[in-house]
Structures are given as C-alpha cells and as structure tokens.
Design a protein around this motif. Structure first.
Motif, PDB file in Angstrom:
ATOM      1  N   HIS A 134       0.805  -1.232   0.000  1.00 45.22           N
ATOM      2  CA  HIS A 134       0.000   0.000   0.000  1.00 45.22           C
ATOM      3  C   HIS A 134       0.835   1.277   0.000  1.00 45.22           C
ATOM      4  CE1 HIS A 134      -3.744  -2.200   0.749  1.00 45.22           C
ATOM      5  NE2 HIS A 134      -3.003  -2.983   1.524  1.00 45.22           N
ATOM      6  N   ASP A 172      -0.178   4.491  -1.934  1.00 47.36           N
ATOM      7  CA  ASP A 172      -1.504   5.070  -1.706  1.00 47.36           C
ATOM      8  C   ASP A 172      -1.343   6.493  -1.167  1.00 47.36           C
ATOM      9  OD1 ASP A 172      -4.021   5.863  -0.804  1.00 47.36           O
ATOM     10  OD2 ASP A 172      -4.483   3.931   0.105  1.00 47.36           O
ATOM     11  N   PRO A 173      -1.810   7.508  -1.902  1.00 48.23           N
ATOM     12  CA  PRO A 173      -1.642   8.894  -1.441  1.00 48.23           C
ATOM     13  C   PRO A 173      -2.475   9.221  -0.200  1.00 48.23           C
ATOM     14  CG  PRO A 173      -3.017   8.833  -3.395  1.00 48.23           C
ATOM     15  CD  PRO A 173      -2.510   7.427  -3.183  1.00 48.23           C
ATOM     16  N   ASN A 174      -3.458   8.389   0.131  1.00 48.90           N
ATOM     17  CA  ASN A 174      -4.300   8.627   1.299  1.00 48.90           C
ATOM     18  C   ASN A 174      -3.795   7.915   2.547  1.00 48.90           C
ATOM     19  OD1 ASN A 174      -6.284  10.209  -0.111  1.00 48.90           O
ATOM     20  ND2 ASN A 174      -6.916   8.315  -1.077  1.00 48.90           N
ATOM     21  N   LEU A 175      -2.675   7.234   2.422  1.00 46.85           N
ATOM     22  CA  LEU A 175      -2.130   6.460   3.532  1.00 46.85           C
ATOM     23  C   LEU A 175      -1.310   7.335   4.470  1.00 46.85           C
ATOM     24  CD1 LEU A 175      -1.580   3.647   4.807  1.00 46.85           C
ATOM     25  CD2 LEU A 175       0.440   3.531   3.333  1.00 46.85           C
ATOM     26  N   THR A 176      -1.579   7.217   5.763  1.00 45.17           N
ATOM     27  CA  THR A 176      -0.771   7.859   6.793  1.00 45.17           C
ATOM     28  C   THR A 176      -0.235   6.759   7.687  1.00 45.17           C
ATOM     29  OG1 THR A 176      -2.141   9.846   6.782  1.00 45.17           O
ATOM     30  CG2 THR A 176      -0.764   9.489   8.719  1.00 45.17           C
TER      31      THR A 176
END
Length: 62
Positions: A25, A28-32
């Motif tokens: 993952h 994934d640009p939305n991953l923190t």
C-alpha cells in the motif's frame, strides 16, 4: 478510556499491518503511517514517510 466509552463518545480503531502489507500500500496517497515504536527502535530503522508518534506508555492486554 473506559470513561470515554461509557460516556458514549466515539471510538476509532487503527489497524496494524505487517511490513509486507505496508509495502503493498506504500503508493496510496491517502495512507498515513504512524510509527509508535520506542525512540530507540525508531532510530534503529525508520519506515520511509512514517510519522513517529511518541507514546507515554503502552499497555498490552493479556
């Protein structure tokens, strides 16, 4: 935590991934990614892009 829950306030769960799952993952640009390991562990090896979140203490259930 129990008082918060008993008051009916919202709770959230943060999932845990293995390093292999994280690798799947990583784009994934939305991953923190929060790294909650100790300072010493964090200094020994950092996850690229992760935010180190120092915790005062961690309890384990058992």
């Amino acid at each position: 935590m129990t008082s918060w829950q008993n008051a009916g306030l919202p709770l959230q769960h943060l999932g845990k991934w293995t390093v292999y799952e994280l690798n799947e993952h990583k784009e994934d640009p939305n991953l923190t990614v929060l790294d909650v390991r100790s300072d010493d562990e964090f200094q020994q090896g950092k996850v690229p892009g992760a935010t180190h979140l120092r915790t005062a203490s961690r309890r384990t259930s058992g």
